[in-house]
Motif scaffolding. Structure first.
Motif, PDB file in Angstrom:
ATOM      1  N   ARG A 108      41.598   2.315  43.011  1.00 37.88           N
ATOM      2  CA  ARG A 108      41.374   3.442  43.908  1.00 37.88           C
ATOM      3  C   ARG A 108      40.828   2.981  45.264  1.00 37.88           C
ATOM      4  NH1 ARG A 108      43.725   7.812  42.826  1.00 37.88           N
ATOM      5  NH2 ARG A 108      42.485   8.641  41.094  1.00 37.88           N
ATOM      6  N   SER A 109      40.046   1.908  45.270  1.00 37.96           N
ATOM      7  CA  SER A 109      39.464   1.424  46.520  1.00 37.96           C
ATOM      8  C   SER A 109      40.540   1.083  47.536  1.00 37.96           C
ATOM      9  CB  SER A 109      38.583   0.197  46.255  1.00 37.96           C
ATOM     10  OG  SER A 109      37.458   0.550  45.468  1.00 37.96           O
ATOM     11  N   LYS A 110      41.585   0.418  47.089  1.00 43.04           N
ATOM     12  CA  LYS A 110      42.679   0.049  47.995  1.00 43.04           C
ATOM     13  C   LYS A 110      43.308   1.290  48.617  1.00 43.04           C
ATOM     14  CE  LYS A 110      43.833  -4.155  45.408  1.00 43.04           C
ATOM     15  NZ  LYS A 110      44.896  -4.860  44.630  1.00 43.04           N
ATOM     16  N   GLN A 111      43.524   2.287  47.796  1.00 39.70           N
ATOM     17  CA  GLN A 111      44.140   3.538  48.265  1.00 39.70           C
ATOM     18  C   GLN A 111      43.254   4.240  49.288  1.00 39.70           C
ATOM     19  OE1 GLN A 111      44.862   6.262  45.045  1.00 39.70           O
ATOM     20  NE2 GLN A 111      45.498   7.944  46.384  1.00 39.70           N
ATOM     21  N   LEU A 112      41.946   4.280  49.015  1.00 39.82           N
ATOM     22  CA  LEU A 112      41.032   4.974  49.916  1.00 39.82           C
ATOM     23  C   LEU A 112      40.815   4.207  51.215  1.00 39.82           C
ATOM     24  CD1 LEU A 112      38.366   6.271  47.362  1.00 39.82           C
ATOM     25  CD2 LEU A 112      40.261   7.536  48.391  1.00 39.82           C
ATOM     26  N   ILE A 113      40.774   2.885  51.130  1.00 41.15           N
ATOM     27  CA  ILE A 113      40.616   2.076  52.343  1.00 41.15           C
ATOM     28  C   ILE A 113      41.828   2.245  53.255  1.00 41.15           C
ATOM     29  CG2 ILE A 113      40.563  -0.316  53.185  1.00 41.15           C
ATOM     30  CD1 ILE A 113      38.704  -0.937  50.825  1.00 41.15           C
ATOM     31  N   GLU A 114      42.995   2.352  52.669  1.00 44.16           N
ATOM     32  CA  GLU A 114      44.204   2.592  53.468  1.00 44.16           C
ATOM     33  C   GLU A 114      44.089   3.921  54.212  1.00 44.16           C
ATOM     34  OE1 GLU A 114      49.052   3.085  52.850  1.00 44.16           O
ATOM     35  OE2 GLU A 114      47.801   2.266  51.246  1.00 44.16           O
ATOM     36  N   LYS A 115      43.601   4.957  53.537  1.00 47.60           N
ATOM     37  CA  LYS A 115      43.429   6.259  54.184  1.00 47.60           C
ATOM     38  C   LYS A 115      42.388   6.178  55.309  1.00 47.60           C
ATOM     39  CE  LYS A 115      44.690   9.138  50.180  1.00 47.60           C
ATOM     40  NZ  LYS A 115      45.828   9.820  50.864  1.00 47.60           N
ATOM     41  N   LEU A 116      41.320   5.426  55.068  1.00 52.32           N
ATOM     42  CA  LEU A 116      40.275   5.283  56.077  1.00 52.32           C
ATOM     43  C   LEU A 116      40.797   4.560  57.312  1.00 52.32           C
ATOM     44  CD1 LEU A 116      37.360   4.395  53.648  1.00 52.32           C
ATOM     45  CD2 LEU A 116      37.297   6.300  55.261  1.00 52.32           C
ATOM     46  N   THR A 117      41.568   3.517  57.101  1.00 49.67           N
ATOM     47  CA  THR A 117      42.118   2.761  58.235  1.00 49.67           C
ATOM     48  C   THR A 117      43.140   3.580  59.012  1.00 49.67           C
ATOM     49  OG1 THR A 117      43.749   1.730  56.751  1.00 49.67           O
ATOM     50  CG2 THR A 117      41.698   0.512  57.171  1.00 49.67           C
ATOM     51  N   GLN A 118      43.683   4.602  58.383  1.00 47.85           N
ATOM     52  CA  GLN A 118      44.623   5.496  59.063  1.00 47.85           C
ATOM     53  C   GLN A 118      43.905   6.639  59.787  1.00 47.85           C
ATOM     54  OE1 GLN A 118      47.248   6.679  55.895  1.00 47.85           O
ATOM     55  NE2 GLN A 118      48.437   4.782  55.959  1.00 47.85           N
ATOM     56  N   GLY A 119      42.567   6.637  59.701  1.00 48.27           N
ATOM     57  CA  GLY A 119      41.787   7.616  60.454  1.00 48.27           C
ATOM     58  C   GLY A 119      41.223   8.770  59.654  1.00 48.27           C
ATOM     59  N   GLU A 120      41.477   8.799  58.356  1.00 48.19           N
ATOM     60  CA  GLU A 120      40.903   9.878  57.544  1.00 48.19           C
ATOM     61  C   GLU A 120      39.421   9.607  57.295  1.00 48.19           C
ATOM     62  OE1 GLU A 120      42.954  11.320  54.126  1.00 48.19           O
ATOM     63  OE2 GLU A 120      44.933  10.724  54.873  1.00 48.19           O
ATOM     64  N   ASN A 121      38.674  10.687  57.124  1.00 45.19           N
ATOM     65  CA  ASN A 121      37.251  10.585  56.784  1.00 45.19           C
ATOM     66  C   ASN A 121      37.066  10.927  55.306  1.00 45.19           C
ATOM     67  OD1 ASN A 121      36.177   9.980  59.449  1.00 45.19           O
ATOM     68  ND2 ASN A 121      36.755  12.078  59.980  1.00 45.19           N
ATOM     69  N   ILE A 122      36.232  10.151  54.639  1.00 49.49           N
ATOM     70  CA  ILE A 122      36.033  10.312  53.203  1.00 49.49           C
ATOM     71  C   ILE A 122      34.544  10.349  52.893  1.00 49.49           C
ATOM     72  CG2 ILE A 122      36.375   9.231  50.931  1.00 49.49           C
ATOM     73  CD1 ILE A 122      38.951   8.006  52.008  1.00 49.49           C
ATOM     74  N   ALA A 123      34.156  11.234  51.979  1.00 49.50           N
ATOM     75  CA  ALA A 123      32.781  11.281  51.473  1.00 49.50           C
ATOM     76  C   ALA A 123      32.791  10.748  50.043  1.00 49.50           C
ATOM     77  CB  ALA A 123      32.239  12.707  51.493  1.00 49.50           C
ATOM     78  N   LEU A 124      31.842   9.868  49.737  1.00 50.26           N
ATOM     79  CA  LEU A 124      31.679   9.344  48.380  1.00 50.26           C
ATOM     80  C   LEU A 124      30.465  10.004  47.753  1.00 50.26           C
ATOM     81  CD1 LEU A 124      32.359   7.282  46.123  1.00 50.26           C
ATOM     82  CD2 LEU A 124      30.813   5.682  47.281  1.00 50.26           C
ATOM     83  N   ILE A 125      30.652  10.614  46.580  1.00 51.44           N
ATOM     84  CA  ILE A 125      29.541  11.216  45.855  1.00 51.44           C
ATOM     85  C   ILE A 125      29.580  10.737  44.407  1.00 51.44           C
ATOM     86  CG2 ILE A 125      29.521  13.270  47.333  1.00 51.44           C
ATOM     87  CD1 ILE A 125      30.871  14.825  45.098  1.00 51.44           C
ATOM     88  N   SER A 126      28.448  10.857  43.724  1.00 49.47           N
ATOM     89  CA  SER A 126      28.399  10.565  42.296  1.00 49.47           C
ATOM     90  C   SER A 126      28.180  11.879  41.555  1.00 49.47           C
ATOM     91  CB  SER A 126      27.281   9.567  41.983  1.00 49.47           C
ATOM     92  OG  SER A 126      26.028  10.123  42.311  1.00 49.47           O
ATOM     93  N   ASP A 127      28.049  11.803  40.238  1.00 52.46           N
ATOM     94  CA  ASP A 127      27.829  13.036  39.482  1.00 52.46           C
ATOM     95  C   ASP A 127      26.525  13.712  39.888  1.00 52.46           C
ATOM     96  OD1 ASP A 127      30.172  12.738  38.131  1.00 52.46           O
ATOM     97  OD2 ASP A 127      29.290  11.984  36.280  1.00 52.46           O
ATOM     98  N   ALA A 128      25.530  12.904  40.236  1.00 51.95           N
ATOM     99  CA  ALA A 128      24.234  13.445  40.641  1.00 51.95           C
ATOM    100  C   ALA A 128      23.434  12.355  41.334  1.00 51.95           C
ATOM    101  CB  ALA A 128      23.458  13.965  39.425  1.00 51.95           C
ATOM    102  N   GLY A 129      22.715  12.734  42.378  1.00 48.89           N
ATOM    103  CA  GLY A 129      21.838  11.791  43.048  1.00 48.89           C
ATOM    104  C   GLY A 129      22.547  10.974  44.115  1.00 48.89           C
ATOM    105  N   THR A 130      21.973   9.820  44.406  1.00 45.74           N
ATOM    106  CA  THR A 130      22.489   8.946  45.456  1.00 45.74           C
ATOM    107  C   THR A 130      23.542   8.008  44.895  1.00 45.74           C
ATOM    108  OG1 THR A 130      20.367   9.027  46.615  1.00 45.74           O
ATOM    109  CG2 THR A 130      21.855   7.229  47.191  1.00 45.74           C
TER     110      THR A 130
END
Length: 277
Positions: free
Chosen positions: A66-88
């Protein structure tokens, strides 16, 4: 307006849904995608705040791919938020590999501070907080858990662990075996929820409380083990008296340093003793 191609690390509530910042809600609503540990769980949070941003999973079993897929989206200018089930995110949760790769790729990573179970428990536990160790989850295997706890025999800092309800009794029993029944500890469970509970005392007293009622064993736990207390018998009475006098006039750190130099003792030992006094 947020800069394109940014990864936001967003802390989310550990129980009470009100424990989320205005900034976190704004970012979750403005990004193109939210990467979540469990999309079904996180969907409830987004729905509660009427946030329609699309969710995508990122967990231990798919992080590499999944990291590869998300990094590709980020390099194309998309903004992404990373969250966990709870907390930091990343604190005993997935995401380290992904964030590390983003940094290496030159992607901007922006942290949004917020809830963390370890800090939430520690600030209300009544144990020393000037220094502490966070160990995450203890090993599951008995030998590895034993070795991890043995390291605390001479540890003077408070140590913080996470533990599951089905292993908490066994863990406290091992604390007694390795550190003694009189070692001070605090159990915190169901933090920020309706049945939030703190129970403090000796390790034996905490075990007795857990075994007195199976309801006491329910919920996710934060275990906090007090550090080994300095042996006052190893510190001359004159040094203790000087430390007490200096503490009335100076910060503890300075008072400890002066006393240590005067009597040829260790500053850390006197600092811990000062906390006890």
């Amino acid at each position: 307006m947020i800069e394109s191609g940014t990864l936001f690390i967003v802390a989310t509530p550990i129980g009470n849904l009100e424990d989320i910042t205005h900034r976190a809600l704004r970012i979750l609503g403005e990004v193109d995608l939210v990467a979540a540990e469990d999309t079904r769980h996180s969907q409830k949070l987004l729905q509660h705040y009427s946030i329609a941003t699309r969710l995508i999973s990122l967990h231990d079993h798919n992080e590499a791919q999944r990291s590869k897929q998300l990094i590709e989206k980020l390099t194309q200018g998309e903004n992404i938020a990373l969250i966990s089930d709870a907390g930091t995110p990343l604190i005993s949760d997935p995401g380290y590999g992904f964030v590390n790769q983003c940094r290496m790729a030159g992607i901007k990573v922006v942290p949004l501070p917020g809830p963390c179970a370890a800090i939430t428990a520690l600030c209300a536990a009544g144990l020393a907080t000037d220094k502490f160790k966070f160990e995450g989850f203890l090993p599951v295997k008995a030998m590895a858990k034993q070795q991890a706890l043995q390291k605390l025999l001479v540890e003077t800092m408070t140590t913080v662990f996470y533990e599951s309800p089905r292993r908490v009794v066994d863990t406290v029993k091992q604390v007694i075996t390795e550190l003694g029944s009189e070692r001070e500890m605090v159990l915190a469970k169901e933090l920020t929820k309706t049945f939030e509970t703190f129970h403090s005392g000796t390790a034996q007293a905490c075990l007795n409380w857990l075994e007195a009622d199976t309801n006491h064993q329910r919920g996710e736990f934060v275990l906090m083990v007090a550090g080994e207390k300095p042996n006052q018998s190893e510190v001359p009475a004159e040094a203790i008296n000087l430390l007490k006098l200096l503490m009335n006039e100076l910060p503890l750190k300075k008072a400890s340093a002066i006393t240590a130099e005067q009597f040829g003792l260790k500053k850390n030992q006197l600092y811990q003793l000062g906390l006890e006094l």
